[in-house]
Design a protein around this motif. Structure first.
Motif, PDB file in Angstrom:
ATOM      1  N   LEU A 167       0.791  -1.162  -0.412  1.00 54.94           N
ATOM      2  CA  LEU A 167      -0.141   0.150  -0.381  1.00 54.94           C
ATOM      3  C   LEU A 167       0.966   1.236  -0.034  1.00 54.94           C
ATOM      4  CD1 LEU A 167      -3.138  -1.386   2.428  1.00 54.94           C
ATOM      5  CD2 LEU A 167      -2.993  -1.103   0.399  1.00 54.94           C
ATOM      6  N   ARG A 168       1.944   1.418   0.530  1.00 53.15           N
ATOM      7  CA  ARG A 168       2.715   2.627   0.552  1.00 53.15           C
ATOM      8  C   ARG A 168       3.062   2.963  -1.034  1.00 53.15           C
ATOM      9  NH1 ARG A 168       6.286   1.394   5.718  1.00 53.15           N
ATOM     10  NH2 ARG A 168       4.847   2.175   7.291  1.00 53.15           N
ATOM     11  N   ALA A 169       3.436   1.659  -1.339  1.00 53.13           N
ATOM     12  CA  ALA A 169       4.377   2.092  -2.733  1.00 53.13           C
ATOM     13  C   ALA A 169       3.926   2.618  -3.844  1.00 53.13           C
ATOM     14  CB  ALA A 169       4.868   0.992  -3.389  1.00 53.13           C
ATOM     15  N   PRO A 170       2.611   2.844  -4.149  1.00 54.36           N
ATOM     16  CA  PRO A 170       1.310   3.252  -4.831  1.00 54.36           C
ATOM     17  C   PRO A 170       0.954   4.687  -4.280  1.00 54.36           C
ATOM     18  CG  PRO A 170      -0.078   1.508  -4.166  1.00 54.36           C
ATOM     19  CD  PRO A 170       0.477   1.328  -3.900  1.00 54.36           C
ATOM     20  N   ALA A 171       1.138   4.716  -2.905  1.00 51.91           N
ATOM     21  CA  ALA A 171       1.152   6.195  -2.215  1.00 51.91           C
ATOM     22  C   ALA A 171       2.387   6.644  -2.159  1.00 51.91           C
ATOM     23  CB  ALA A 171       1.005   5.641  -0.340  1.00 51.91           C
ATOM     24  N   PHE A 172       3.141   6.789  -2.330  1.00 52.34           N
ATOM     25  CA  PHE A 172       4.591   7.409  -3.067  1.00 52.34           C
ATOM     26  C   PHE A 172       4.218   7.616  -4.487  1.00 52.34           C
ATOM     27  CE2 PHE A 172       6.770   4.889   1.156  1.00 52.34           C
ATOM     28  CZ  PHE A 172       6.333   6.688   1.302  1.00 52.34           C
ATOM     29  N   LEU A 173       3.697   6.818  -5.094  1.00 50.34           N
ATOM     30  CA  LEU A 173       3.579   7.387  -6.339  1.00 50.34           C
ATOM     31  C   LEU A 173       2.526   8.108  -6.491  1.00 50.34           C
ATOM     32  CD1 LEU A 173       4.091   6.882  -9.184  1.00 50.34           C
ATOM     33  CD2 LEU A 173       2.028   4.385  -9.780  1.00 50.34           C
ATOM     34  N   LEU A 174       1.797   8.110  -5.857  1.00 49.33           N
ATOM     35  CA  LEU A 174       0.718   8.711  -5.685  1.00 49.33           C
ATOM     36  C   LEU A 174       1.667  10.771  -5.056  1.00 49.33           C
ATOM     37  CD1 LEU A 174      -2.242   9.588  -5.529  1.00 49.33           C
ATOM     38  CD2 LEU A 174      -2.770   9.499  -4.020  1.00 49.33           C
ATOM     39  N   CYS A 175       1.641  10.051  -3.924  1.00 53.89           N
ATOM     40  CA  CYS A 175       2.894  11.533  -3.822  1.00 53.89           C
ATOM     41  C   CYS A 175       3.566  12.705  -4.430  1.00 53.89           C
ATOM     42  CB  CYS A 175       3.878  11.236  -2.237  1.00 53.89           C
ATOM     43  SG  CYS A 175       2.991  11.005  -1.416  1.00 53.89           S
ATOM     44  N   GLY A 176       4.310  11.320  -5.647  1.00 54.10           N
ATOM     45  CA  GLY A 176       5.308  11.972  -6.996  1.00 54.10           C
ATOM     46  C   GLY A 176       4.564  12.605  -7.954  1.00 54.10           C
ATOM     47  N   VAL A 177       3.300  12.438  -8.237  1.00 57.58           N
ATOM     48  CA  VAL A 177       2.430  13.036  -8.910  1.00 57.58           C
ATOM     49  C   VAL A 177       1.554  14.308  -8.511  1.00 57.58           C
ATOM     50  CG1 VAL A 177       0.246  12.459 -10.465  1.00 57.58           C
ATOM     51  CG2 VAL A 177       1.371  10.502 -10.282  1.00 57.58           C
ATOM     52  N   GLY A 178       1.803  14.158  -7.180  1.00 55.11           N
ATOM     53  CA  GLY A 178       1.050  15.236  -6.930  1.00 55.11           C
ATOM     54  C   GLY A 178       2.318  16.046  -6.633  1.00 55.11           C
ATOM     55  N   VAL A 179       3.716  16.040  -6.212  1.00 55.87           N
ATOM     56  CA  VAL A 179       5.107  17.169  -6.933  1.00 55.87           C
ATOM     57  C   VAL A 179       4.782  17.548  -8.224  1.00 55.87           C
ATOM     58  CG1 VAL A 179       6.928  16.914  -6.547  1.00 55.87           C
ATOM     59  CG2 VAL A 179       5.904  16.208  -4.711  1.00 55.87           C
ATOM     60  N   TYR A 180       4.364  16.484  -8.936  1.00 57.39           N
ATOM     61  CA  TYR A 180       4.552  17.227 -10.418  1.00 57.39           C
ATOM     62  C   TYR A 180       3.719  17.635 -10.351  1.00 57.39           C
ATOM     63  CZ  TYR A 180       2.855  17.207 -15.477  1.00 57.39           C
ATOM     64  OH  TYR A 180       2.662  17.130 -16.210  1.00 57.39           O
ATOM     65  N   ALA A 181       1.523  17.258  -9.906  1.00 55.73           N
ATOM     66  CA  ALA A 181       1.231  18.595 -10.118  1.00 55.73           C
ATOM     67  C   ALA A 181       0.500  19.999  -9.004  1.00 55.73           C
ATOM     68  CB  ALA A 181      -0.357  17.903  -9.894  1.00 55.73           C
ATOM     69  N   PHE A 182       1.716  19.846  -8.031  1.00 61.63           N
ATOM     70  CA  PHE A 182       1.687  20.887  -7.651  1.00 61.63           C
ATOM     71  C   PHE A 182       3.114  22.019  -8.580  1.00 61.63           C
ATOM     72  CE2 PHE A 182       3.488  23.836  -4.557  1.00 61.63           C
ATOM     73  CZ  PHE A 182       2.817  23.746  -3.954  1.00 61.63           C
ATOM     74  N   LEU A 183       3.778  21.774  -8.576  1.00 59.28           N
ATOM     75  CA  LEU A 183       4.747  22.058  -9.788  1.00 59.28           C
ATOM     76  C   LEU A 183       4.582  22.750 -11.304  1.00 59.28           C
ATOM     77  CD1 LEU A 183       7.994  20.709  -9.180  1.00 59.28           C
ATOM     78  CD2 LEU A 183       7.276  22.657  -7.920  1.00 59.28           C
ATOM     79  N   LYS A 184       3.449  21.822 -11.522  1.00 56.62           N
ATOM     80  CA  LYS A 184       2.955  22.553 -13.449  1.00 56.62           C
ATOM     81  C   LYS A 184       1.716  23.474 -12.737  1.00 56.62           C
ATOM     82  CE  LYS A 184      -0.066  20.462 -15.905  1.00 56.62           C
ATOM     83  NZ  LYS A 184      -1.686  19.831 -15.596  1.00 56.62           N
ATOM     84  N   ASN A 185       1.274  23.067 -11.788  1.00 59.38           N
ATOM     85  CA  ASN A 185       0.374  24.248 -11.746  1.00 59.38           C
ATOM     86  C   ASN A 185       0.578  25.603 -11.277  1.00 59.38           C
ATOM     87  OD1 ASN A 185      -1.229  22.667 -13.600  1.00 59.38           O
ATOM     88  ND2 ASN A 185      -2.213  21.028 -11.641  1.00 59.38           N
TER      89      ASN A 185
END
Length: 149
Positions: free
Chosen positions: A78-96
């Motif tokens: 469960l942690r692996a997808p959570a960390f993947l989600l965090c990576g996408v979150g960082v990308y979205a935070f910076l992109k937007n």
């Protein structure tokens, strides 16, 4: 608390139809900026709040599934997808460019109207997951630090 109050005050000022009986004139520029600022900070604070209570959420799920303790393998699964989600979150935070909205470097919100709705919601869920994970693991580190002292 302040973000909720900011949203309420700015909402009353911005709403010409619902609160017409108050006959509020002016303040629209201030109210628009306050509304944007409170909404962005409110989103982050709500996500952090969720992260602080994530142990309680997992406890309810464990109780509903009648599991006392999850095995290590499922925890890491469960942690692996959570960390993947965090990576996408960082990308979205910076992109937007959320930092510029949070600190009022930009006073107008620009949305990509060509972006599919599912990607829009995916980015926002990922950003919420990012701030929830940061809060969850920060609280774990803080608890461990307090136990050692």
């Amino acid at each position: 608390m302040f973000s909720k109050l900011g949203l309420m005050v700015s909402g009353v000022i911005l709403s010409k139809a619902v609160f017409a009986f108050l006959s509020i004139d002016g303040g629209m520029g201030f109210a628009r900026i306050l509304h944007m600022l409170a909404a962005y900070w409110g989103f982050i604070l709500m996500s952090v709040h969720l992260g602080f209570h994530w142990s309680m959420v997992m406890g309810v799920i464990r109780k509903a599934t009648k599991q006392n303790k999850a095995p290590k393998s499922s925890i890491w699964a469960l942690r692996a997808p959570a960390f993947l989600l965090c990576g996408v979150g960082v990308y979205a935070f910076l992109k937007n460019d959320w930092a510029s909205y949070l600190f009022l470097k930009k006073q107008f919100v620009f949305f990509d109207l060509e972006q599919p709705l599912i990607l829009f919601f995916t980015e926002y869920i990922a950003m919420m997951g990012l701030w929830a994970c940061i809060a969850y693991y920060a609280s774990k580190v803080f608890q461990q630090f307090c136990k050692e002292k």
